[in-house]
Design a protein around this motif. Structure first.
Motif, PDB file in Angstrom:
ATOM      1  N   TRP A  38       3.747 -13.035  -4.806  1.00  9.34           N
ATOM      2  CA  TRP A  38       3.256 -12.196  -5.212  1.00  9.34           C
ATOM      3  C   TRP A  38       2.054 -11.491  -4.812  1.00  9.34           C
ATOM      4  O   TRP A  38       0.964 -12.188  -5.123  1.00  9.34           O
ATOM      5  CB  TRP A  38       3.789 -11.616  -6.580  1.00  9.34           C
ATOM      6  N   GLY A  39       2.181 -10.359  -3.808  1.00 10.38           N
ATOM      7  CA  GLY A  39       0.816  -9.441  -3.935  1.00 10.38           C
ATOM      8  C   GLY A  39       0.149  -8.789  -4.712  1.00 10.38           C
ATOM      9  O   GLY A  39       0.366  -9.377  -6.054  1.00 10.38           O
ATOM     10  N   GLN A  40      -0.442  -8.065  -4.840  1.00 13.83           N
ATOM     11  CA  GLN A  40      -1.310  -6.972  -6.006  1.00 13.83           C
ATOM     12  C   GLN A  40      -0.531  -5.853  -6.347  1.00 13.83           C
ATOM     13  O   GLN A  40      -0.952  -5.279  -7.686  1.00 13.83           O
ATOM     14  CB  GLN A  40      -2.528  -6.870  -5.537  1.00 13.83           C
ATOM     15  N   GLY A  41       0.825  -5.550  -5.264  1.00 13.10           N
ATOM     16  CA  GLY A  41       1.620  -4.821  -5.355  1.00 13.10           C
ATOM     17  C   GLY A  41       0.984  -3.338  -5.576  1.00 13.10           C
ATOM     18  O   GLY A  41      -0.496  -3.250  -5.467  1.00 13.10           O
ATOM     19  N   THR A  42       1.744  -1.966  -5.095  1.00 14.53           N
ATOM     20  CA  THR A  42       1.028  -0.668  -5.348  1.00 14.53           C
ATOM     21  C   THR A  42       1.514   0.172  -6.541  1.00 14.53           C
ATOM     22  O   THR A  42       2.662  -0.108  -6.707  1.00 14.53           O
ATOM     23  CB  THR A  42       0.928  -0.113  -3.671  1.00 14.53           C
ATOM     24  N   GLN A  43       0.393   0.956  -7.164  1.00 16.36           N
ATOM     25  CA  GLN A  43       0.309   1.398  -8.157  1.00 16.36           C
ATOM     26  C   GLN A  43       1.306   3.432  -8.113  1.00 16.36           C
ATOM     27  O   GLN A  43       0.628   3.503  -6.672  1.00 16.36           O
ATOM     28  CB  GLN A  43      -0.381   1.610  -9.463  1.00 16.36           C
ATOM     29  N   VAL A  44       3.137   3.047  -8.402  1.00 19.54           N
ATOM     30  CA  VAL A  44       3.379   4.906  -8.275  1.00 19.54           C
ATOM     31  C   VAL A  44       3.618   4.750  -9.508  1.00 19.54           C
ATOM     32  O   VAL A  44       4.349   4.901 -10.358  1.00 19.54           O
ATOM     33  CB  VAL A  44       4.684   4.343  -7.398  1.00 19.54           C
ATOM     34  N   THR A  45       2.806   5.970  -9.728  1.00 14.13           N
ATOM     35  CA  THR A  45       2.969   6.972 -11.092  1.00 14.13           C
ATOM     36  C   THR A  45       3.917   8.171 -10.947  1.00 14.13           C
ATOM     37  O   THR A  45       3.509   8.798  -9.616  1.00 14.13           O
ATOM     38  CB  THR A  45       1.435   7.683 -11.516  1.00 14.13           C
ATOM     39  N   VAL A  46       4.376   9.279 -11.072  1.00 17.09           N
ATOM     40  CA  VAL A  46       5.382   9.977 -10.966  1.00 17.09           C
ATOM     41  C   VAL A  46       5.174  10.577 -12.690  1.00 17.09           C
ATOM     42  O   VAL A  46       5.457  10.028 -12.567  1.00 17.09           O
ATOM     43  CB  VAL A  46       6.867   9.820 -11.055  1.00 17.09           C
ATOM     44  N   SER A  78       0.490  -0.978   0.017  1.00 20.55           N
ATOM     45  CA  SER A  78      -0.149  -0.270   0.038  1.00 20.55           C
ATOM     46  C   SER A  78       0.661   1.305  -0.100  1.00 20.55           C
ATOM     47  O   SER A  78       2.032   1.034   0.066  1.00 20.55           O
ATOM     48  CB  SER A  78      -0.585   0.316   1.136  1.00 20.55           C
ATOM     49  N   GLY A  79       0.071   2.068  -0.471  1.00 16.38           N
ATOM     50  CA  GLY A  79       1.150   4.002  -0.390  1.00 16.38           C
ATOM     51  C   GLY A  79       1.561   4.644  -1.722  1.00 16.38           C
ATOM     52  O   GLY A  79       1.792   5.457  -1.307  1.00 16.38           O
ATOM     53  N   GLY A  80       1.033   3.844  -2.302  1.00 18.01           N
ATOM     54  CA  GLY A  80       1.022   4.087  -3.475  1.00 18.01           C
ATOM     55  C   GLY A  80       0.132   5.020  -4.219  1.00 18.01           C
ATOM     56  O   GLY A  80      -0.638   5.060  -3.065  1.00 18.01           O
ATOM     57  N   GLY A  81       0.844   5.820  -5.173  1.00 19.06           N
ATOM     58  CA  GLY A  81      -0.279   6.576  -5.368  1.00 19.06           C
ATOM     59  C   GLY A  81       0.389   8.077  -6.751  1.00 19.06           C
ATOM     60  O   GLY A  81       1.121   7.812  -7.271  1.00 19.06           O
ATOM     61  N   LEU A  82      -0.355   8.666  -6.836  1.00 19.25           N
ATOM     62  CA  LEU A  82       0.046  10.330  -7.863  1.00 19.25           C
ATOM     63  C   LEU A  82       1.063  10.800  -7.473  1.00 19.25           C
ATOM     64  O   LEU A  82       0.516  11.439  -6.406  1.00 19.25           O
ATOM     65  CB  LEU A  82      -0.777  10.346  -8.836  1.00 19.25           C
ATOM     66  N   VAL A  83       2.082  11.385  -7.584  1.00 24.41           N
ATOM     67  CA  VAL A  83       2.784  12.336  -7.429  1.00 24.41           C
ATOM     68  C   VAL A  83       3.804  13.127  -8.280  1.00 24.41           C
ATOM     69  O   VAL A  83       4.380  12.512  -9.341  1.00 24.41           O
ATOM     70  CB  VAL A  83       3.754  11.797  -6.098  1.00 24.41           C
ATOM     71  N   GLN A  84       3.628  14.135  -8.337  1.00 28.12           N
ATOM     72  CA  GLN A  84       4.714  14.962  -9.301  1.00 28.12           C
ATOM     73  C   GLN A  84       5.950  14.783  -9.346  1.00 28.12           C
ATOM     74  O   GLN A  84       6.299  14.658  -7.715  1.00 28.12           O
ATOM     75  CB  GLN A  84       4.230  16.423  -8.934  1.00 28.12           C
ATOM     76  N   ALA A  85       6.832  14.522  -9.853  1.00 28.13           N
ATOM     77  CA  ALA A  85       8.055  14.426 -10.068  1.00 28.13           C
ATOM     78  C   ALA A  85       8.802  15.646  -8.925  1.00 28.13           C
ATOM     79  O   ALA A  85       8.834  16.367  -8.621  1.00 28.13           O
ATOM     80  CB  ALA A  85       9.223  14.937 -11.184  1.00 28.13           C
ATOM     81  N   GLY A  86      10.170  14.591  -8.223  1.00 28.74           N
ATOM     82  CA  GLY A  86      10.395  15.851  -6.685  1.00 28.74           C
ATOM     83  C   GLY A  86       9.987  15.176  -5.729  1.00 28.74           C
ATOM     84  O   GLY A  86      10.126  15.238  -4.412  1.00 28.74           O
TER      85      GLY A  86
END
Length: 117
Positions: A107-115, A7-15
């Motif tokens: 393996w779990g489902q993973g968490t998506q990180v989008t930058v 958990s903890g992933g999400g959409l974040v801006q560069a930096g």
């Protein structure tokens, strides 16, 4: 019986920063503690690759691409592994998974990180 939940992933801006969490639900201490643990990333169309690892007691290693930006840690009492991700780059965009370094668990489902740039 053991389930890995990221958990903890999400959409974040560069930096920007994110803190990923991995809970090894159902694992017993005698299995969790001696194992080295890792965070793995899988970008679209790419193979899963090891990004960061932590071994007993607390030695860490990082892929060159994330050195100085990511920090892996673990909490044996809580059966948790964390990945602090700072100064994120668009190239970090991927699904992030946790597992033992032996990749011994399903393996779990993973968490998506989008930058975004």
């Amino acid at each position: 019986q053991v389930r890995l939940v990221e958990s903890g992933g999400g959409l974040v801006q560069a930096g920007g920063s994110l803190r990923l969490s991995c809970k090894a639900s159902g694992i017993i201490t005698s299995v969790f503690n001696p194992n080295g643990w890792g965070w793995y990333s899988q970008a679209p169309g790419k193979q899963r690759e090891l990004v960061a690892s932590i071994t007993t007691p607390s030695s860490t290693n990082y892929a060159d691409s994330v050195k100085g930006r990511f920090t892996i840690s673990r909490d044996n009492a809580r059966k948790m592994v964390y990945l602090q991700m700072n100064n994120l780059k668009p190239e970090d965009t991927a699904v992030y998974y946790c597992n033992t370094l032996k990749e011994s668990l399903n393996w779990g489902q993973g968490t998506q990180v989008t930058v975004s740039s």
